[in-house]
Design an enzyme around this catalytic site. Structure first.
Site, PDB file in Angstrom:
ATOM      1  N   GLU A 187      45.451  39.825  45.386  1.00 44.69           N
ATOM      2  CA  GLU A 187      45.384  40.395  46.664  1.00 44.69           C
ATOM      3  C   GLU A 187      44.135  39.597  47.323  1.00 44.69           C
ATOM      4  O   GLU A 187      43.137  40.342  47.938  1.00 44.69           O
ATOM      5  CB  GLU A 187      45.011  41.752  47.040  1.00 44.69           C
ATOM      6  CG  GLU A 187      46.624  42.742  46.412  1.00 44.69           C
ATOM      7  CD  GLU A 187      46.459  44.137  46.862  1.00 44.69           C
ATOM      8  OE1 GLU A 187      45.386  44.506  46.883  1.00 44.69           O
ATOM      9  OE2 GLU A 187      47.709  44.430  47.555  1.00 44.69           O
ATOM     10  N   GLU A 267      54.318  44.659  43.680  1.00 44.82           N
ATOM     11  CA  GLU A 267      53.673  45.924  43.477  1.00 44.82           C
ATOM     12  C   GLU A 267      54.391  46.973  44.389  1.00 44.82           C
ATOM     13  O   GLU A 267      54.298  47.306  45.555  1.00 44.82           O
ATOM     14  CB  GLU A 267      52.055  46.094  43.712  1.00 44.82           C
ATOM     15  CG  GLU A 267      51.412  45.331  42.877  1.00 44.82           C
ATOM     16  CD  GLU A 267      49.717  45.570  43.066  1.00 44.82           C
ATOM     17  OE1 GLU A 267      49.596  46.319  43.722  1.00 44.82           O
ATOM     18  OE2 GLU A 267      48.831  44.620  42.569  1.00 44.82           O
TER      19      GLU A 267
HETATM   20  C1  LIG Z   1      42.426  53.062  48.026  1.00 47.09           C
HETATM   21  C2  LIG Z   1      42.490  51.602  48.270  1.00 47.09           C
HETATM   22  C3  LIG Z   1      43.259  50.742  46.876  1.00 47.09           C
HETATM   23  C4  LIG Z   1      43.342  49.447  46.925  1.00 47.09           C
HETATM   24  N1  LIG Z   1      44.268  49.203  46.028  1.00 47.09           N
HETATM   25  C5  LIG Z   1      45.403  48.737  46.093  1.00 47.09           C
HETATM   26  S1  LIG Z   1      46.165  48.949  47.633  1.00 47.09           S
HETATM   27  N2  LIG Z   1      46.334  48.124  44.918  1.00 47.09           N
HETATM   28  C6  LIG Z   1      46.655  46.865  44.934  1.00 47.09           C
HETATM   29  C7  LIG Z   1      45.967  46.275  43.775  1.00 47.09           C
HETATM   30  O1  LIG Z   1      46.553  45.082  43.465  1.00 47.09           O
HETATM   31  C8  LIG Z   1      46.215  47.079  42.495  1.00 47.09           C
HETATM   32  O2  LIG Z   1      45.479  46.376  41.327  1.00 47.09           O
HETATM   33  C9  LIG Z   1      45.839  48.543  42.557  1.00 47.09           C
HETATM   34  O3  LIG Z   1      44.638  48.581  43.058  1.00 47.09           O
HETATM   35  C10 LIG Z   1      46.644  48.873  44.006  1.00 47.09           C
HETATM   36  C11 LIG Z   1      46.545  50.273  44.129  1.00 47.09           C
HETATM   37  O4  LIG Z   1      46.768  51.436  42.836  1.00 47.09           O
END
Ligand SMILES: CCCCNC(=S)N1C[C@H](O)[C@@H](O)[C@@H](O)[C@H]1CO
Length: 636
Positions: A187, A267
């Site tokens: 991301e 995801e």
């Molecule tokens: C509260 C903000 C969370 C940011 N993380 C997000 S969107 N996510 C996308 C990320 O790639 C994954 O590793 C996980 O961290 C997942 C949430 O479980």
């Protein structure tokens, strides 16, 4: 002619051998993208993956096979796996791929179970994991720009990839292994730097070590800005989104970056993470299975994040910092189809029913939940407060410094650090102790002359009152509650990052004690020193205090859950293993998962607690056969 034919046959015979020498030229195995027909090709045939995320770093090695078989029996044909860099290189230049870190053994088990692998080696992974998987020693360079073309960062990344990627190459599907695709970064479009030179460098490194054939991809959140900064030519762009996103809109956005090729949701959130002091997150099982069915009907490739969440043992939990710092809880249950303890749920059965509509699901029963045992109550006794045990847990003694030093400056990256000084003058009236620059990272437990007086907390408790006399001891235990794993604050230094002001005085002349609590406990303390504590009084203390107890063996080493009713916040070890943080006073998590293999069937099981605030009147803990949560935010 004969010689050439012989060579061809000889080479050909190697192409079909099953061992993973890594230097095979596999004639029949291939995994690629068919841009004409918009799907993956596996061995030249259309392939749709139905995958689930599982993190080996959050499950004891003993249980890896159990979880993988349950995922296979659900009908998955692939799993998605993060590689946390800091899990394998906690100390710079020292690599560990053994025991619970044996990545290749995990890949082998997945291969034996008939599961393909979508590997996500980062180097940054987010994942609610400590610093998003980046090793904290990177912060030795004060102004390092993480996740960028910063030369110090890239030097460390290159050294790490030069160790990791050669281990991965033999496991690529085209080399006879089960890794079908590899993600670059994670991301990246969500990160402020938006540094294309960094992503180009990673693409070069991945291609150099893994070859030209493997499908490399990126994953980004579902906005144009994220996809713009997170994608790169030569890396297949995929998206991630949960049940509340319009599927068509999400895949239209992917199409804007990948007009041809397979639709991929890397995801698909089956649940969500929990922070301490927040409500427990749940996602409706019917909604998950319905949206999954809609995506599969479109021919999309889907990875369910998480399928098996597991546990943030030790200090491995991450944190978020949006409006304020929020530490992720020890359980990574994630309301996932397999529970933290690996038990199948109704959500898993609903997902399996959907998958049955698209592919044959292995016949036979779903393996049952592992047996759980309620071992009952165990009485504890006090060992002593931290300040009285420094000869044991800080044998090298203090570092003296005019002003406070951070964890990183002290070269201790996790856990707890003790900052000691004395009161500069008589304080007959309550006098404010302040961290004016919000410099307490993350929680400070304040004692005067060994008596606990209160705490300071990052973002939310920046002042407390102190009284005492000139020369009284001031002990401040600082807890690192996990480094931020998402967003711009991942360069998350810990400890006292700035001066503390007491009334009008800036506190100086510090003695700073690095605390090797885990090392000491793994050597058998305090149980090995039992004689010293036999006479300890049984009434509770307030403030950072160690307690110990013994769970007598009963011939069973079954999973169990530790309930710390009446305790406040702290850390717990079983037989020297750091199970993680507890904070029942805040919740939502109320129990800690204990994998059965950590227990002895024949020897006493040593329990050690570090209670940071206040112990209950009755110094006891309860081993239950089920987890417990409180569903209301805040105090239980
Ligand atoms: C509260 C903000 C969370 C940011 N993380 C997000 S969107 N996510 C996308 C990320 O790639 C994954 O590793 C996980 O961290 C997942 C949430 O479980």
């Amino acid at each position: 002619m004969a010689a050439a034919a012989f060579l061809f046959l000889f080479a050909g015979s190697f192409a079909f051998s099953s061992h993973l020498s890594g230097n095979l030229v596999s004639a029949s195995r291939s995994f690629s993208i068919d841009y004409k027909n918009n799907y993956f090709l596996k061995d030249g045939k259309p392939f749709q993956y139905i995958s689930g995320s599982i993190h080996y770093s959050r499950i004891p090695r003993y249980y890896w096979k159990d979880r993988l078989v349950k995922m296979y029996m659900t009908g998955l044909n692939a799993i998605q796996v993060y590689v946390p860099w800091n899990f394998h290189e906690a100390t710079q230049g020292v690599y560990n791929f053994t025991g619970d870190r044996d990545l290749e053994y995990f890949l082998k088990l997945a291969n034996q179970t008939g599961l393909l692998v979508i590997l996500r080696p980062g180097p940054y992974i987010c994942a609610e994991w400590e610093m998003g998987g980046l090793p904290a020693w990177l912060l030795q360079k004060p102004n390092i720009i993480l996740r960028s073309a910063d030369t110090d960062y890239l030097d460390a990344v290159d050294n790490w990839l030069a160790v990791l990627l050669p281990k991965i190459k033999p496991w690529l599907y085209t080399n006879g292994g089960n890794i079908i695709t590899v993600q670059v970064e994670n991301e990246y479009g969500s990160y402020y730097a938006c540094d294309f030179n960094y992503m180009r460098h990673l693409r070069t490194m991945f291609r150099f070590f893994l070859g030209e054939d493997v499908v490399l991809f990126t994953t980004d959140g579902n906005t144009d800005k994220e996809m713009t900064c997170g994608t790169l030519d030569g890396l297949y762009a995929t998206v991630d989104f949960g049940t509340d996103t319009n599927i068509s809109d999400a895949f239209k956005r992917q199409r804007r970056f990948e007009p041809q090729g397979p639709l991929v949701n890397s995801e698909f959130y089956t649940g969500w993470l929990d922070h301490w002091e927040d409500q427990h997150a749940v996602v409706d099982a019917q909604k998950v299975s319905r949206v999954l069915g809609e995506m599969l009907t479109m021919g999309a490739n889907v990875n369910m994040y998480m399928f098996e969440g597991g546990t943030n043992f030790g200090y491995w939990n991450g944190a978020d910092h949006d409006t304020r710092f929020r530490s992720v809880v020890t359980s990574y249950d994630y309301d996932a189809p397999l529970t933290e303890a690996g038990d199948p749920t109704d959500k898993l059965l609903a997902i399996r029913d959907v998958i049955k509509q698209f592919r044959e699901v292995p016949s036979g029963p779903m393996p049952p939940a592992t047996p759980k045992f309620a071992y009952g109550f165990v009485m504890l006794k006090k060992v002593g407060n931290i300040s009285s045990l420094l000869d044991t847990i800080s044998p090298l003694g203090p570092v003296r410094s005019e002003y406070p030093l951070t964890f990183e400056e002290m070269k201790q990256y996790y856990g707890y650090m003790l900052y000691h000084t004395t009161l500069p003058q008589d304080l007959s009236e309550p006098t404010p102790l302040i961290s004016p620059l919000n410099g307490v990272h993350d929680r400070a437990y304040v004692s005067v002359n060994g008596v606990f007086r209160g705490l300071l907390q990052r973002d939310t408790a920046l002042v407390m009152n102190v009284t005492g006399q000139q020369g009284d001891t001031l002990d401040i235990l600082v807890e690192n509650m996990g480094r931020v794993n998402f967003g711009s604050k991942i360069n998350d230094y810990k400890g006292l990052l700035s001066n503390l002001i007491l009334g009008k005085d800036t506190l100086t002349d510090w003695k700073i004690y690095s605390l090797d609590i885990d090392g000491t406990i793994s050597q058998g303390w305090p149980h090995s020193d039992n004689q010293r504590f036999l006479s300890q009084q049984r009434e509770p203390s307030v403030g950072p205090t160690f307690y110990m107890g013994t769970l007598q063996p009963n011939g069973l080493a079954w999973d169990t859950f530790l309930r710390l009713n009446g305790w406040t916040k702290g850390q717990v070890w079983i037989n020297g293993v750091n199970l993680g943080r507890y904070w029942p006073a805040s919740g939502p998590q109320q129990t800690l998962y204990i994998p059965g293999p950590l227990l002895s069937t024949s020897l006493p099981n040593n329990i050690t607690l570090l209670e940071l605030e206040g112990a209950p009147e009755h110094l006891r803990v309860l081993f239950m056969d089920r987890p417990q949560l409180n569903f209301t935010a805040g105090k239980s």
